[in-house]
Design an enzyme around this catalytic site. Sequence first.
Site, mmCIF file in Angstrom:
data_model
loop_
_atom_site.group_PDB
_atom_site.id
_atom_site.type_symbol
_atom_site.label_atom_id
_atom_site.label_comp_id
_atom_site.label_asym_id
_atom_site.label_seq_id
_atom_site.Cartn_x
_atom_site.Cartn_y
_atom_site.Cartn_z
ATOM 1 C CD GLU A 51 2.139 -5.094 6.442
ATOM 2 O OE1 GLU A 51 1.497 -5.144 5.377
ATOM 3 O OE2 GLU A 51 2.910 -6.014 6.808
ATOM 4 C CB ALA A 55 -0.907 0.002 1.223
ATOM 5 N N GLY A 113 0.847 -5.082 1.474
ATOM 6 C CA GLY A 113 -0.398 -5.251 0.743
ATOM 7 C C GLY A 113 -0.225 -5.984 -0.574
ATOM 8 C CD GLU A 162 -2.145 -7.595 3.929
ATOM 9 O OE1 GLU A 162 -2.685 -7.849 5.020
ATOM 10 O OE2 GLU A 162 -1.935 -6.436 3.523
#
Length: 261
Positions: free
Chosen positions: A139, A70, A116, A119
Amino acid sequence: MSLSQDPPALRLHVDGPIARITLARADKLNALTLPMLQALDAACEQLERAHGVRVVVLDSDHPQAFCAGADIGQWGPLTPAQMWRSWTRMGHRVFHRLATLPQPSIAAVHGMALGGGLELALACDLRVAEPGSSFALPEASVGAVPGWGGTQRLTRLIGPGRAKHMVLRSARIDAATALDWGLVQEVVEAAPLLSARVHELAQEVAQRAPEAVQLAKQLIDIEAGGLSAETMAAGLAQALPNAREGTESFKAKRPARFTDL
């Protein structure tokens, strides 16, 4: 067709029974933005109605990156309430939509799949990588936690011990380790061969009875749900100003003065 801003950061192309979703934000290593999530949502909506599509391939047009995660420049300045309202909720919803598409999905991973980005790959049914690929949920190194289903999907794939190794240490693993741990199903020797191999796999699946394939996918995924919404909500609520107000008013034995988010 394009499903994002101009120039498009995400593209959907349908060729007979095989659909291809391509991440195309090369200048930012395909770091995900809200418009890209919205575009992915729109692509999934279209594919849900595309009865002639039997397989979905997710890939990148960047030679060295599948997805760097992200875009921290977009979510970093957000308050906890804004983070929950926009990034966390949307990412969960869109990745769940990808994961529950009727059609099986295959992620073609070359280069980095971080945060992300990993993910996103985890939301696909199968993952094929080239040897130079790397995988991480980093993260914790920036004071965050995986927010788009990574802890749950990764744990189901590789087990809690290995998932904790990656998440708690922000450890990056290579393609060989990912294959050994079951994070990816195949490692293909070179990037051009990766695309060819993923297309071959997609054709194999497309040649099977579509109803049987889709039903089998749903049967396998029955036990794969249950992301802990309660835990996430509890943590978020505790971080908001009203939680502090509630605690302070209780200690002061006065009525709480709660405010709107």
